[in-house]
Write an enzyme that holds these catalytic residues in place. Sequence first.
Site, PDB file in Angstrom:
ATOM      1  N   LYS A  89      10.027 -12.943   5.011  1.00 24.42           N
ATOM      2  CA  LYS A  89       8.967 -11.773   4.177  1.00 24.42           C
ATOM      3  C   LYS A  89       9.351 -10.046   4.173  1.00 24.42           C
ATOM      4  O   LYS A  89       9.412  -9.616   5.412  1.00 24.42           O
ATOM      5  CB  LYS A  89       7.827 -12.219   3.712  1.00 24.42           C
ATOM      6  CG  LYS A  89       7.836 -11.523   3.401  1.00 24.42           C
ATOM      7  CD  LYS A  89       7.492 -12.229   1.540  1.00 24.42           C
ATOM      8  CE  LYS A  89       7.027 -11.193   0.921  1.00 24.42           C
ATOM      9  NZ  LYS A  89       8.017 -10.671  -0.150  1.00 24.42           N
ATOM     10  N   GLN A 110       8.180  -5.094  10.456  1.00 27.29           N
ATOM     11  CA  GLN A 110       7.668  -6.350   9.530  1.00 27.29           C
ATOM     12  C   GLN A 110       7.255  -7.671  10.644  1.00 27.29           C
ATOM     13  O   GLN A 110       6.378  -7.977  10.348  1.00 27.29           O
ATOM     14  CB  GLN A 110       8.458  -6.546   8.654  1.00 27.29           C
ATOM     15  CG  GLN A 110       8.336  -7.363   7.409  1.00 27.29           C
ATOM     16  CD  GLN A 110       7.751  -6.174   6.596  1.00 27.29           C
ATOM     17  OE1 GLN A 110       8.230  -5.424   6.065  1.00 27.29           O
ATOM     18  NE2 GLN A 110       6.578  -6.050   6.386  1.00 27.29           N
ATOM     19  N   LYS A 113       3.862  -6.617  12.148  1.00 29.13           N
ATOM     20  CA  LYS A 113       2.642  -6.735  10.302  1.00 29.13           C
ATOM     21  C   LYS A 113       2.306  -8.359   9.901  1.00 29.13           C
ATOM     22  O   LYS A 113       2.009  -8.801   9.545  1.00 29.13           O
ATOM     23  CB  LYS A 113       3.551  -5.786   9.917  1.00 29.13           C
ATOM     24  CG  LYS A 113       2.849  -5.493   8.419  1.00 29.13           C
ATOM     25  CD  LYS A 113       3.357  -4.694   7.384  1.00 29.13           C
ATOM     26  CE  LYS A 113       4.303  -3.435   7.818  1.00 29.13           C
ATOM     27  NZ  LYS A 113       4.968  -2.716   6.892  1.00 29.13           N
ATOM     28  N   LYS A 125      13.859  -7.548   5.820  1.00 22.51           N
ATOM     29  CA  LYS A 125      13.721  -6.385   5.113  1.00 22.51           C
ATOM     30  C   LYS A 125      15.529  -6.257   4.465  1.00 22.51           C
ATOM     31  O   LYS A 125      16.340  -6.880   5.365  1.00 22.51           O
ATOM     32  CB  LYS A 125      13.442  -5.130   6.198  1.00 22.51           C
ATOM     33  CG  LYS A 125      13.097  -3.524   4.936  1.00 22.51           C
ATOM     34  CD  LYS A 125      11.364  -3.583   4.613  1.00 22.51           C
ATOM     35  CE  LYS A 125      11.176  -2.706   4.006  1.00 22.51           C
ATOM     36  NZ  LYS A 125       9.907  -2.444   3.701  1.00 22.51           N
ATOM     37  N   GLY A 164       9.102  -5.100  -2.917  1.00 25.21           N
ATOM     38  CA  GLY A 164       9.224  -3.701  -3.349  1.00 25.21           C
ATOM     39  C   GLY A 164       9.552  -2.550  -2.473  1.00 25.21           C
ATOM     40  O   GLY A 164       8.746  -3.527  -0.901  1.00 25.21           O
ATOM     41  N   ASP A 165      10.316  -1.780  -1.617  1.00 29.75           N
ATOM     42  CA  ASP A 165       9.600  -0.570  -1.059  1.00 29.75           C
ATOM     43  C   ASP A 165       9.912   0.328  -1.564  1.00 29.75           C
ATOM     44  O   ASP A 165      10.338   0.437  -3.189  1.00 29.75           O
ATOM     45  CB  ASP A 165      10.513  -0.743   0.166  1.00 29.75           C
ATOM     46  CG  ASP A 165      10.079  -0.168   1.373  1.00 29.75           C
ATOM     47  OD1 ASP A 165       9.324  -0.307   1.783  1.00 29.75           O
ATOM     48  OD2 ASP A 165      10.790   0.742   2.013  1.00 29.75           O
ATOM     49  N   THR A 208      -1.149  -2.075  -1.302  1.00 28.93           N
ATOM     50  CA  THR A 208      -0.427  -0.967   0.123  1.00 28.93           C
ATOM     51  C   THR A 208      -1.438   0.127   0.537  1.00 28.93           C
ATOM     52  O   THR A 208      -2.436  -0.219   1.477  1.00 28.93           O
ATOM     53  CB  THR A 208       0.887  -0.446   0.386  1.00 28.93           C
ATOM     54  OG1 THR A 208       1.467  -2.142   0.283  1.00 28.93           O
ATOM     55  CG2 THR A 208       0.805  -0.396   1.387  1.00 28.93           C
ATOM     56  N   ASN A 239       3.941   4.390  -5.197  1.00 23.63           N
ATOM     57  CA  ASN A 239       2.824   3.046  -4.823  1.00 23.63           C
ATOM     58  C   ASN A 239       2.061   3.779  -4.152  1.00 23.63           C
ATOM     59  O   ASN A 239       1.046   3.745  -4.132  1.00 23.63           O
ATOM     60  CB  ASN A 239       3.936   1.688  -5.223  1.00 23.63           C
ATOM     61  CG  ASN A 239       2.910   0.783  -4.750  1.00 23.63           C
ATOM     62  OD1 ASN A 239       2.738   0.509  -3.439  1.00 23.63           O
ATOM     63  ND2 ASN A 239       2.208   0.531  -6.313  1.00 23.63           N
ATOM     64  N   SER A 382       1.848  -9.937  -1.209  1.00 22.70           N
ATOM     65  CA  SER A 382       2.607 -10.798  -1.825  1.00 22.70           C
ATOM     66  C   SER A 382       2.443 -12.441  -1.517  1.00 22.70           C
ATOM     67  O   SER A 382       3.354 -12.895  -2.134  1.00 22.70           O
ATOM     68  CB  SER A 382       3.920  -9.979  -0.932  1.00 22.70           C
ATOM     69  OG  SER A 382       4.737  -8.927  -1.152  1.00 22.70           O
TER      70      SER A 382
HETATM   71  N1  LIG Z   1       5.004  -1.019  -1.666  1.00 25.89           N
HETATM   72  C1  LIG Z   1       4.875  -1.402  -0.623  1.00 25.89           C
HETATM   73  O1  LIG Z   1       4.031  -1.954  -0.644  1.00 25.89           O
HETATM   74  C2  LIG Z   1       4.548  -1.118   0.965  1.00 25.89           C
HETATM   75  C3  LIG Z   1       5.015   0.165   1.380  1.00 25.89           C
HETATM   76  N2  LIG Z   1       5.684   0.207   2.390  1.00 25.89           N
HETATM   77  C4  LIG Z   1       6.056   2.201   2.468  1.00 25.89           C
HETATM   78  O2  LIG Z   1       4.972   2.965   2.578  1.00 25.89           O
HETATM   79  C5  LIG Z   1       5.847   4.012   1.956  1.00 25.89           C
HETATM   80  C6  LIG Z   1       6.322   5.043   1.057  1.00 25.89           C
HETATM   81  O3  LIG Z   1       6.894   3.952  -0.290  1.00 25.89           O
HETATM   82  P1  LIG Z   1       6.560   3.325  -1.473  1.00 25.89           P
HETATM   83  O4  LIG Z   1       5.012   4.702  -1.965  1.00 25.89           O
HETATM   84  O5  LIG Z   1       6.017   1.864  -1.932  1.00 25.89           O
HETATM   85  O6  LIG Z   1       7.602   3.471  -2.278  1.00 25.89           O
HETATM   86  P2  LIG Z   1       7.913   4.588  -3.538  1.00 25.89           P
HETATM   87  O7  LIG Z   1       9.170   4.560  -4.144  1.00 25.89           O
HETATM   88  O8  LIG Z   1       6.774   4.383  -4.711  1.00 25.89           O
HETATM   89  O9  LIG Z   1       7.615   6.844  -2.962  1.00 25.89           O
HETATM   90  C7  LIG Z   1       7.838   6.998  -1.796  1.00 25.89           C
HETATM   91  C8  LIG Z   1       8.038   7.780  -2.138  1.00 25.89           C
HETATM   92  O10 LIG Z   1       7.731   8.870  -0.961  1.00 25.89           O
HETATM   93  C9  LIG Z   1       8.576   9.894  -1.317  1.00 25.89           C
HETATM   94  N3  LIG Z   1       9.400  10.115  -0.255  1.00 25.89           N
HETATM   95  C10 LIG Z   1      10.620   9.777  -0.010  1.00 25.89           C
HETATM   96  N4  LIG Z   1      11.216  10.307   0.860  1.00 25.89           N
HETATM   97  C11 LIG Z   1      10.004  11.381   1.280  1.00 25.89           C
HETATM   98  C12 LIG Z   1      10.583  12.800   2.465  1.00 25.89           C
HETATM   99  N5  LIG Z   1      11.516  12.147   3.349  1.00 25.89           N
HETATM  100  N6  LIG Z   1       9.668  13.563   2.586  1.00 25.89           N
HETATM  101  C13 LIG Z   1       8.712  13.894   1.615  1.00 25.89           C
HETATM  102  N7  LIG Z   1       8.513  11.958   0.546  1.00 25.89           N
HETATM  103  C14 LIG Z   1       9.835  11.534   0.383  1.00 25.89           C
HETATM  104  C15 LIG Z   1       8.892  10.290  -2.872  1.00 25.89           C
HETATM  105  O11 LIG Z   1       8.690  11.330  -3.455  1.00 25.89           O
HETATM  106  C16 LIG Z   1       7.857   9.713  -3.269  1.00 25.89           C
HETATM  107  O12 LIG Z   1       7.098  10.258  -3.563  1.00 25.89           O
HETATM  108  C17 LIG Z   1       7.171   3.795   2.545  1.00 25.89           C
HETATM  109  O13 LIG Z   1       7.397   4.438   4.494  1.00 25.89           O
HETATM  110  C18 LIG Z   1       7.070   2.397   2.482  1.00 25.89           C
HETATM  111  O14 LIG Z   1       7.698   1.714   3.324  1.00 25.89           O
HETATM  112  C19 LIG Z   1       4.651  -0.166   3.481  1.00 25.89           C
HETATM  113  C20 LIG Z   1       3.822  -1.144   3.275  1.00 25.89           C
HETATM  114  C21 LIG Z   1       4.266  -2.233   1.836  1.00 25.89           C
HETATM  115  O1  LIG Z   2       5.379  -6.985  -0.170  1.00 23.70           O
HETATM  116  C1  LIG Z   2       6.203  -7.387   0.806  1.00 23.70           C
HETATM  117  O2  LIG Z   2       6.642  -8.435   1.048  1.00 23.70           O
HETATM  118  C2  LIG Z   2       6.375  -6.422   2.010  1.00 23.70           C
HETATM  119  C3  LIG Z   2       6.212  -5.339   1.766  1.00 23.70           C
HETATM  120  C4  LIG Z   2       7.191  -4.140   2.511  1.00 23.70           C
HETATM  121  O3  LIG Z   2       8.353  -3.636   2.660  1.00 23.70           O
HETATM  122  C5  LIG Z   2       6.076  -3.559   3.695  1.00 23.70           C
HETATM  123  O4  LIG Z   2       5.403  -4.336   4.420  1.00 23.70           O
HETATM  124  O5  LIG Z   2       6.705  -3.013   4.217  1.00 23.70           O
END
Ligand SMILES: NC(=O)C1=CN([C@@H]2O[C@H](COP(=O)(O)OP(=O)(O)OC[C@H]3O[C@@H](n4cnc5c(N)ncnc54)[C@H](O)[C@@H]3O)[C@@H](O)[C@H]2O)C=CC1
Ligand SMILES: O=C(O)CCC(=O)C(=O)O
Length: 450
Positions: A89, A110, A113, A125, A164-165, A208, A239, A382
């Site tokens: 996952k 992961q 976690k 991943k 997603g990520d 998240t 997100n 999830s």
């Molecule tokens: N979506 C989820 O459910 C989860 C996400 N994460 C982590 O959270 C973080 C954000 O993911 P999401 O919000 O889902 O992605 P997203 O694609 O919705 O947003 C990513 C954000 O980070 C910014 N970003 C990306 N690279 C950057 C950089 N080099 N410098 C500054 N800003 C940057 C983008 O502009 C965007 O605002 C990642 O590290 C991801 O692995 C962790 C657990 C779960």
């Molecule tokens: O919802 C999931 O399966 C994974 C979320 C994720 O990519 C993370 O925890 O970093």
Amino acid sequence: MPYVAKTIDYLKVSSPAQDEFYQAAEEVLNSLRPLFEREKKYLKHNIIDRIVEPERQIFFRVAWLDDAGEVRVNKGYRIQFNSAVGPYKGGLRFHPSVTAGTIKFLGFEQIFKNSLSGLAIGGAKGGSNFDPKGKSDNEIMRFCQSFMNELYRHIGSTIDVPAGDIGVGGREIGYLYGQYKRLTGHYEGVLTGKKVNWGGSLARTEATGYGAVYFAENMLHAHGDSLTGKVCTVSGSGNVAIYTIEKLQQLGAKAVTVSDSQGMIYDPEGIDLALLKDIKEVRRERLTAYTAERKSAKYTPVSEYPKGQNGVWTVPCQAAFPSATQNELNGKDADTLLKNGCLCVSEGANMPSTHEAMQRFLAAKICYGPGKAANAGGVSTSQLEMSQNASMQQWRFEEVDTKLQGIMRGIFRISSETAKEFGEPHNLVLGANIAGFRKVADSMIDQGVV
Ligand SMILES: NC(=O)C1=CN([C@@H]2O[C@H](COP(=O)(O)OP(=O)(O)OC[C@H]3O[C@@H](n4cnc5c(N)ncnc54)[C@H](O)[C@@H]3O)[C@@H](O)[C@H]2O)C=CC1
Ligand SMILES: O=C(O)CCC(=O)C(=O)O
């Protein structure tokens, strides 16, 4: 040679050019030392060499047609790291910076976690170096369909369930799901983060960010404090950042920053969430659009950040929520946060703090929630989506949110109890790593040498 250094040296030779993976592996293995000293079985069964080696790595070509009719090619990855406690996952990341090393570090994190969540999910991943920015909807759809043309044969609702990520949200999950269904004929919970009309869980979008805030509240409550009335800095504007800000506002805290890879917004009156959501979720525009419509806000491009620092962490705050990407907060940033009175850091992103930053937070004994504990609300919800799919039900938002709060409380409790057990009560890095590892390693021992 000590075993951690020996393992990292071996990884550098056997898996070259994967710096982020070495960083993640070194951090986890170093914090497991007290456990290895106390319990010899982990060394005897050579869990260290086994846990740093993915069970399976799938690398594939993704060829697709752009709107001009040109053939484009990207790399596709799915790393199925560890299935000792449940089916693989973990999310998919679409970003031009993605390499095998990025996916490997994320898959490794992961494992622990998912174990910490207390749910039956293994670690994986995937992703691609595809850049969704500037692509039309049709291009995104054709890319996702081509990605699934290979991925579908490796996944399944009890085998491996991607989500997603960065760069992968509801739109991409929709195109991936449509193609999976077309190829297999199965309507099943093979992906999470689906939209609610066709099998998604209420509160997964929020999970998240909400979870990272719940984790911060748990840490602060243990010190007789809370987020109410606190000024908070948040990085990112995707997100995780958006729903971190939403929950902070609901709890009476004030989030004053957001950022993207080009620059940051500082809005001392508090981020206007409706405007941010419109810009990012509907119009899919850059953050510069925010200042055009909000006079209290100041935009600073990355080129004007103080040398060697991320501008977001120079804004005084009492709590910080790194929610963008890995290594976005370095030792100097940590010093600045601490000097400005920051009491709490809850990591929504995966590995956002460098090794030096993490050491500063631990030495200062502030409330520091490492990503694999603080951002586990997403993957946990999830798993709740998988449960709903398996029983063909849809639970109410409040029902899912209540379960999420309970899961985050459980993760805080097991991390802090384990930290206490090993004599470092404030050290949730140690607590989370040992608690997450122990369950996976014991399960591997039970299941024999495979
Ligand atoms: N979506 C989820 O459910 C989860 C996400 N994460 C982590 O959270 C973080 C954000 O993911 P999401 O919000 O889902 O992605 P997203 O694609 O919705 O947003 C990513 C954000 O980070 C910014 N970003 C990306 N690279 C950057 C950089 N080099 N410098 C500054 N800003 C940057 C983008 O502009 C965007 O605002 C990642 O590290 C991801 O692995 C962790 C657990 C779960
Ligand atoms: O919802 C999931 O399966 C994974 C979320 C994720 O990519 C993370 O925890 O970093």
